[in-house]
Scaffold this active site. Structure first.
Site, short mmCIF file in Angstrom:
data_model
loop_
_atom_site.label_atom_id
_atom_site.label_comp_id
_atom_site.label_asym_id
_atom_site.label_seq_id
_atom_site.Cartn_x
_atom_site.Cartn_y
_atom_site.Cartn_z
N SER A 93 0.84 -1.19 0.00
CA SER A 93 0.00 0.00 0.00
C SER A 93 0.87 1.24 0.00
O SER A 93 1.93 1.27 0.65
CB SER A 93 -0.91 0.00 1.24
OG SER A 93 -1.55 1.26 1.40
N TYR A 104 -18.06 2.52 19.93
CA TYR A 104 -19.00 2.17 18.86
C TYR A 104 -19.77 0.91 19.25
O TYR A 104 -20.99 0.84 19.16
CB TYR A 104 -18.24 1.96 17.55
CG TYR A 104 -19.12 1.70 16.34
CD1 TYR A 104 -19.38 2.71 15.42
CD2 TYR A 104 -19.70 0.44 16.11
CE1 TYR A 104 -20.17 2.47 14.31
CE2 TYR A 104 -20.50 0.21 15.02
CZ TYR A 104 -20.73 1.22 14.12
OH TYR A 104 -21.53 0.99 13.03
N SER A 145 -12.70 4.89 4.83
CA SER A 145 -11.58 4.32 4.06
C SER A 145 -11.54 2.81 4.20
O SER A 145 -11.12 2.11 3.26
CB SER A 145 -10.26 4.94 4.53
OG SER A 145 -10.06 4.72 5.92
N SER A 146 -11.99 2.28 5.34
CA SER A 146 -11.96 0.82 5.52
C SER A 146 -12.90 0.12 4.55
O SER A 146 -12.53 -0.88 3.92
CB SER A 146 -12.31 0.45 6.96
OG SER A 146 -13.59 0.92 7.33
N GLY A 173 -8.68 7.41 8.55
CA GLY A 173 -9.02 7.77 9.92
C GLY A 173 -9.79 9.06 10.07
O GLY A 173 -9.88 9.62 11.16
N SER A 174 -10.40 9.54 8.99
CA SER A 174 -11.15 10.80 9.04
C SER A 174 -12.66 10.59 9.07
O SER A 174 -13.43 11.54 8.96
CB SER A 174 -10.79 11.68 7.84
OG SER A 174 -9.44 12.07 7.90
N GLY A 175 -13.10 9.35 9.20
CA GLY A 175 -14.53 9.09 9.22
C GLY A 175 -15.17 9.10 7.84
O GLY A 175 -16.38 9.29 7.72
N ASP A 220 -21.58 1.83 4.92
CA ASP A 220 -20.38 2.25 4.20
C ASP A 220 -20.16 1.46 2.92
O ASP A 220 -19.83 2.02 1.87
CB ASP A 220 -19.16 2.13 5.10
CG ASP A 220 -19.25 3.02 6.34
OD1 ASP A 220 -20.07 3.94 6.34
OD2 ASP A 220 -18.49 2.78 7.29
#
Length: 363
Positions: A50, A205, A108-109, A103-105, A153
């Site tokens: 990556s 969460y 990305s996952s 990691g910005s919400g 998502d």
């Protein structure tokens, strides 16, 4: 043969923590994307590199949960979930490139999962239904990575369309397109990246999800969606007052999603903005997933001229979105930057975003 497949992140316009409660949400796909480029080979391992990580990850095609941790757990989870669904997976080499902040919400996952899944499926000649693909990607995150996320998502990444929001009904797992083109109406959707890493702090969460499940159990229903028609008054029999507040957020948030869609149908972006601000207040007061930093960014945007602003994503950091009259954009941007720096936070990154195309090969 090399397969390239790309998947976007998402912004959720409204409807937070409603997905795992069988409710409604309204995300858009973002222009920022993750691309997986896969060269299959007749071997039993997948090596993944990556541009966001120093080290490569080696994944056995017969991997099981626990074998791979860290960022590599996401592609490993997809390999595992695909095989669990009865599909073949080939070894080989894969490279990941991204212009999506981590990691910005902005999910990305899920974008990583969907990109890897699309590349592996393409190499195997699979034509997965998008709902099936979303479920496989979700299973990778839930059961391999260990994050108890809903389906929002993955669906947003896979179903995204230009100038279109996605009304998702999670009870029926149905996706309905909704026209969303604020620029044509003189508004800008502003993304405010706090640069405070989005993290599900200490399992918060999972704790919110468990709280909603307890509330539903107290009400004798499988999910909170089953009492949606009764409104917040139905929550009187929830034993724990904290659980009742969490459930109140879910029920009122579902109403706001539907009201937001109605406002878009009338091109009433001022009304839509007020619903965004109300959503943020509910996340702050009832669901308790915002932070002082995030609250400052949202409140400042509204005070400076935005018709509405709210945190987007799972909470505890990440991004705020603001709906701003286009002629007020510079004023709002300057005010938000000044307020953040003045309070001792990092200077936020602000950008205009729009509804973009979903996942696909060669996009």
């Amino acid at each position: 043969m090399t397969i390239s497949y790309t998947a976007p992140g998402r912004v959720n316009l409204i409807g937070e923590h409603t997905d795992y409660n069988g409710g409604y949400a309204l995300p858009i796909a973002l222009p920022q994307r993750i691309t997986a480029t896969f060269t299959p080979a007749q071997i039993e391992t997948l090596t993944v590199v990556s541009d966001r990580a120093e080290d490569s990850v080696r994944i056995d095609v017969d991997t099981v949960p626990g074998d791979v941790t860290g960022w590599g757990a996401y592609p490993a989870g997809v390999v595992w979930a695909l095989r669990q669904a009865g599909h073949p997976v080939s070894g080989g080499t894969m490279s990941l490139t991204s212009d999506l902040p981590i990691g910005s919400g902005l999910s990305s996952s899920a974008a990583l999962e969907c990109a890897v899944l699309g590349a592996l499926a393409g190499a195997a000649g699979l034509e997965l239904d998008r709902i099936e693909a979303a479920r496989i990607a979700q299973r990778a995150e839930n059961d391999y990575v260990g994050a108890p996320t809903g389906l929002l998502d993955q669906l947003a990444s896979l179903f995204g369309e230009i100038s279109t929001a996605l009304l998702i009904d999670f009870r029926d797992v149905a996706v309905h397109p909704v026209e969303f083109d604020p620029d044509a109406a003189g508004f800008t959707l502003l993304l405010i990246d706090s640069r405070a890493p989005h993290a599900h702090v200490d399992g918060e969460y999972a704790a919110r999800r468990a709280s909603c499940e307890r509330a539903a159990a107290d009400l004798g229903v499988a999910s909170l969606r089953e009492v949606q028609h009764l409104g917040a008054e139905a929550l009187a029999s929830v034993k724990d007052p904290v659980d009742a507040r969490r459930a109140r957020h879910v029920l009122t948030e579902n109403e706001r999603v539907l009201d937001f869609v109605a406002a878009l149908g009338e091109l009433d972006f001022a009304a839509a903005g007020k619903l965004m601000t109300a959503s943020h207040a509910s996340m702050r007061d009832d669901f308790e997933i915002t932070t002082a930093h995030i609250d400052l960014l949202a409140d400042t945007a509204v005070a400076a001229g935005a018709v509405g602003a709210r945190m987007t994503g799972g909470g505890f950091g990440g991004c705020v979105i603001a709906l701003v009259p286009t002629d007020q954009t510079v004023t709002v941007v300057d005010a938000v930057r000044k307020a953040a720096v003045g309070a001792g936070y990092d200077e936020p990154e602000l950008s205009r975003v729009y509804a973009a195309l979903g996942a696909g090969a060669g996009r």
